[in-house]
Each structure stands twice: as C-alpha cells, then as structure tokens.
Design an enzyme around this catalytic site. Sequence first.
Site, short mmCIF file in Angstrom:
data_model
loop_
_atom_site.label_atom_id
_atom_site.label_comp_id
_atom_site.label_asym_id
_atom_site.label_seq_id
_atom_site.Cartn_x
_atom_site.Cartn_y
_atom_site.Cartn_z
N ALA A 8 3.63 14.49 2.82
CA ALA A 8 3.10 14.28 1.47
C ALA A 8 3.15 15.57 0.63
O ALA A 8 3.68 15.58 -0.49
CB ALA A 8 1.68 13.77 1.57
N TYR A 47 3.89 10.44 15.61
CA TYR A 47 3.95 11.16 16.88
C TYR A 47 3.67 12.62 16.51
O TYR A 47 4.58 13.43 16.38
CB TYR A 47 5.33 11.00 17.52
N ARG A 82 -5.04 7.78 5.12
CA ARG A 82 -4.17 7.31 6.20
C ARG A 82 -5.06 6.83 7.33
O ARG A 82 -5.37 7.58 8.26
CB ARG A 82 -3.26 8.44 6.72
N GLY A 96 6.16 7.74 -0.83
CA GLY A 96 6.40 8.98 -1.54
C GLY A 96 6.11 8.91 -3.04
O GLY A 96 6.11 9.93 -3.72
N ALA A 97 5.84 7.70 -3.55
CA ALA A 97 5.60 7.58 -4.99
C ALA A 97 4.33 8.32 -5.41
O ALA A 97 4.28 8.97 -6.46
CB ALA A 97 5.53 6.12 -5.41
N LYS A 131 -5.39 6.07 -9.83
CA LYS A 131 -4.19 5.26 -10.00
C LYS A 131 -4.55 3.84 -9.62
O LYS A 131 -5.06 3.59 -8.54
CB LYS A 131 -3.06 5.80 -9.13
N ASP A 135 3.04 10.95 -3.93
CA ASP A 135 3.32 12.39 -3.85
C ASP A 135 4.08 12.83 -5.10
O ASP A 135 3.84 13.91 -5.65
CB ASP A 135 4.18 12.72 -2.63
O1 KDG Z 1 3.37 9.89 1.08
C1 KDG Z 1 4.40 9.82 2.02
C2 KDG Z 1 3.85 10.42 3.25
O2 KDG Z 1 2.82 9.66 3.73
C3 KDG Z 1 4.83 10.51 4.33
O3 KDG Z 1 5.90 11.33 3.95
C4 KDG Z 1 4.20 10.92 5.64
O4 KDG Z 1 2.90 12.81 5.04
C5 KDG Z 1 2.98 11.74 5.56
C6 KDG Z 1 1.79 11.22 6.24
O5 KDG Z 1 1.14 12.05 6.85
O6 KDG Z 1 1.50 10.04 6.15
#
Ligand code: KDG
Length: 321
Positions: free
Chosen positions: A35, A113, A179, A263-264, A233, A266
Amino acid sequence: SAEAVCLGESMAVLLPDAPGPLDAVPGFRSAVGGAESNTACVLADLGVRSAWISRVGADGFGRRLLDELAARGVDVSGVAVDPHRPTGLYVKEVGGSAHPDDLGADRSRLHYYRAGSAASALSPDLLAEPAAARLLAGARLLHLSGITAALADGCLALLRALLAAPRSGRTISFDLNWRPALWRDRDPAVLRELLDSADVVLLGADEAEAVLGTGDPLALRRLLPRPRTLVVKDGAYQALAVDRKGGLTRQPALRVEVVEPTGAGDAFAGGYLAGLLRGLDERGRLRLGHLAAACALTSPGDQGRPPRPETVDVLLAASDA
Ligand code: KDG
C-alpha cells in the site's frame, strides 16, 4: 532528500494467470505490491520527490522490490536489507471462473505469506538508522497506514513513536487500510488512537464502519477530533473532506470502467497528498485523488500510471460535468 516519505511493508506478489481458486490456477506471474509503496509511486509520478522506507529480505524478491521502486523514481535509500528474514509475499486470488469454489466475478482475495518477514521486524530502532533518520528529518509529509499496526508489536511501537515525535512542520497522513485478515490475533481498537494522532486521515466509509462502528463523516469527526482533515471515501462515488469544525468539501469520483480495483485507495492517497503538497485547495486535492484512483482502477495490476504533471494541470483546470 525527499518531500514525502511513505513507510510500510511491500511484498512480492503472485498474480494468477486465470481466475479461480488457487488450487485450480495453472500458473502465476510475479509483480510487487504494498500500500505505502504504491502511494510513493503515485506521488513520484505526480512530480513529488518521494521515498519509501521499509525492510526487505536479502533475496531476489527484495532486490526486485528495490529495483522496481527505484525505476519508478522512488528513493529507496532508507530501505534496510535483513540478512535473515525473507521478503513478504502475497498471492492474489481472482474470482470469475466456473469453478464451484469461485469467489464470484469482480471479487478478489489476497493470501498473505508475511508472518516473520523482514518488514515485520520494523521497530523504533529505525529512528537510529542514519539513512532512514535523514529522510524522515527532511520530509514535509510522512505517510503511514493501519496495515503496519497489524504486523507486529515492534511495528506498532514504531508507528506510535513516529506519531508522538515533534512534527517540526511536517504533516503525517494515515490511511486506515483495514485488512481484517491481518488482525486475527490482535486488537484493532488501537487503530482509533493512531488515526486520532495523525494530521490527515484517509478512510473508506465501509472500513470505518467495520473498525470504528460508523462510516458517517460527522460521527467520525466526533470520534477523531484531532486530525486537521478527515477524508472519507464513500464507496466508489465520492470523497468528502471534513475539517475540524465539521466543514465539508464533497467531490464526486470520475466514472470509469473498473478493470481491477486493488491499489485504487493507495493511488487516491497519492493524488490527494500530491495536491496537499502542491498547495491545492481541498477540492483540488480530492479531484487529484480521484484522478489518480481512476488510473489504478482502469489498469489490470495494483497500479496505474497517472498522467504527467503538465497534463494533470490541464485536467484539474477542466470543469466538472
Ligand atoms: O492496497 C493494495 C494493497 O493492499 C496491496 O498492495 C497489499 O499492501 C498490501 C496489503 O498489505 O494488503
């Protein structure tokens, strides 16, 4: 030196050749992702001198990350190479096959991983490493994300140390980047304290709902009173900046055909923060965020390439439809 420093883990990525569950996919193509480094690339594309601070393993994936980031114009002098721990990896699963275990069209899932990775050993010791300390001291903007808080106790301690240090005119931006898969053994309640210690907070209404119990911009403002600006957002449709007094600036997203959404967020952060560093007003920052996000949404990998800075000026000057 760099104007903007982005700090966090990046990984090698395996992208499937075809949609479907991982056991049914014939093969994978390798790429890189993460990210904060995605945001550093977008900042560099938009003409901001940016650096990425992290740790990678002394392995091929780590070299690939360093080479690709450097080729994108990002300063990687503050990235440490760990002789023992490996570079993290994630494998992307993409839905849309006829397989009974398919995720469903337009859905994807990241399989991580990364436990014990080189970057998971980031800690407050970083502040004593000369290259990283030099970059941090010279930057006008430091960009962090909630992903780092989930990786290990040392990573969380580093975020706290960075957020507690005197700002000396520097802005700290923090992208929630929720996440859930990384938080199974940890308590995400800590995210609220981290967000509230930053100057600019970026978050999606849906992830805010999951972590803070509300996606409503004014309710979020009450939960997070300290940052100068909250940028919320709202799905794919609009972004809304809320100042300390609850003043709102609303800007709709560009309507695009989505090819791959990873990635949008980010990229949005990169565009928004480039606008902040260029001194654009709130609306201009949101527009540049949307423009950069649209580039990522319409490209198959995690990143798109925003237009050159001159073209961006022309696009930003265009009026809304
Ligand atoms: O926003 C995209 C990211 O989530 C991806 O590139 C992976 O950094 C990442 C993550 O830790 O989820």
